[in-house]
Motif scaffolding. Sequence first.
Motif, PDB file in Angstrom:
ATOM      1  N   LEU A  43       0.802  -1.223   0.000  1.00  0.00           N
ATOM      2  CA  LEU A  43       0.000   0.000   0.000  1.00  0.00           C
ATOM      3  C   LEU A  43       0.835   1.273   0.000  1.00  0.00           C
ATOM      4  O   LEU A  43       0.283   2.366  -0.135  1.00  0.00           O
ATOM      5  N   GLY A  44       2.159   1.136   0.186  1.00  0.00           N
ATOM      6  CA  GLY A  44       3.004   2.325   0.228  1.00  0.00           C
ATOM      7  C   GLY A  44       2.773   3.146   1.477  1.00  0.00           C
ATOM      8  O   GLY A  44       2.741   4.378   1.437  1.00  0.00           O
ATOM      9  N   THR A  45       2.604   2.477   2.604  1.00  0.00           N
ATOM     10  CA  THR A  45       2.371   3.166   3.868  1.00  0.00           C
ATOM     11  C   THR A  45       3.461   2.794   4.858  1.00  0.00           C
ATOM     12  O   THR A  45       4.474   2.198   4.478  1.00  0.00           O
ATOM     13  N   THR A  46       3.301   3.156   6.124  1.00  0.00           N
ATOM     14  CA  THR A  46       4.317   2.881   7.134  1.00  0.00           C
ATOM     15  C   THR A  46       3.767   1.923   8.190  1.00  0.00           C
ATOM     16  O   THR A  46       2.550   1.808   8.380  1.00  0.00           O
ATOM     17  N   LYS A  47       4.693   1.268   8.887  1.00  0.00           N
ATOM     18  CA  LYS A  47       4.288   0.335   9.932  1.00  0.00           C
ATOM     19  C   LYS A  47       3.603   1.057  11.081  1.00  0.00           C
ATOM     20  O   LYS A  47       2.695   0.508  11.725  1.00  0.00           O
TER      21      LYS A  47
END
Length: 221
Positions: A127-131
């Motif tokens: 998704l191109g997000t962060t943990k």
Amino acid sequence: MTDILMPKATAVWMVDNTSLTFDQIADFCGLHPLEVRGIADGDVSRDIRGVDPITGGQLTREELDKAQADESYRLKAIVSRHAELLKVTKAPPKYTPVSRRQDRPDAIMWFVKNHPEVTDAQIAKLLGTTKSTIESVRNRTHWNSPQIKPVDPVTLGLVGQLALDDLVSKAAAKKNKDDLKKSGGTIQPVDETPAEPEFVPEERERRGAEPTAASVFGTGN
């Protein structure tokens, strides 16, 4: 930042061919005065060939003469259209419409609810997000938690169906493998099919003595 092309080569030419001060050259070329002094002493840019800014169309003879006559005067360059083309321009930050900003948290919640076997690292990459964002959605500490609802990322247009199916299948296979290791189980071999007994034809009953004419037709009196 200077607008002239090849500032060090221009500084080399000015040191060798003008009576400008180090400060004037440094100001025009966008260098530090100590760097210009190093050029004059032969410690810096000794292998660089000087470039004439007047021939190159970046400085007029009148401007140079004016600066040589007044040490306090600062040269004004002729802005080259080529220098403008070579300038590195930063792309403006992408604006994400408000209507689209909720897409990723909704997709994250969909994974949390429907596919807990998918790891945070896999979700972040897909998704191109962060943990940290994934963790905040899972723990309901996200700033917009009341508005987050699980929505299929394919429906949101964030990923393709094939990519999603591939990720889910790989995550499920890995989870099954890990669960098997934790339980200490082993894969049972397939039971062997018992071999069919070899067919042995039954022995024919032994016939009696060969028939005789008397036994077949009888005896006449």
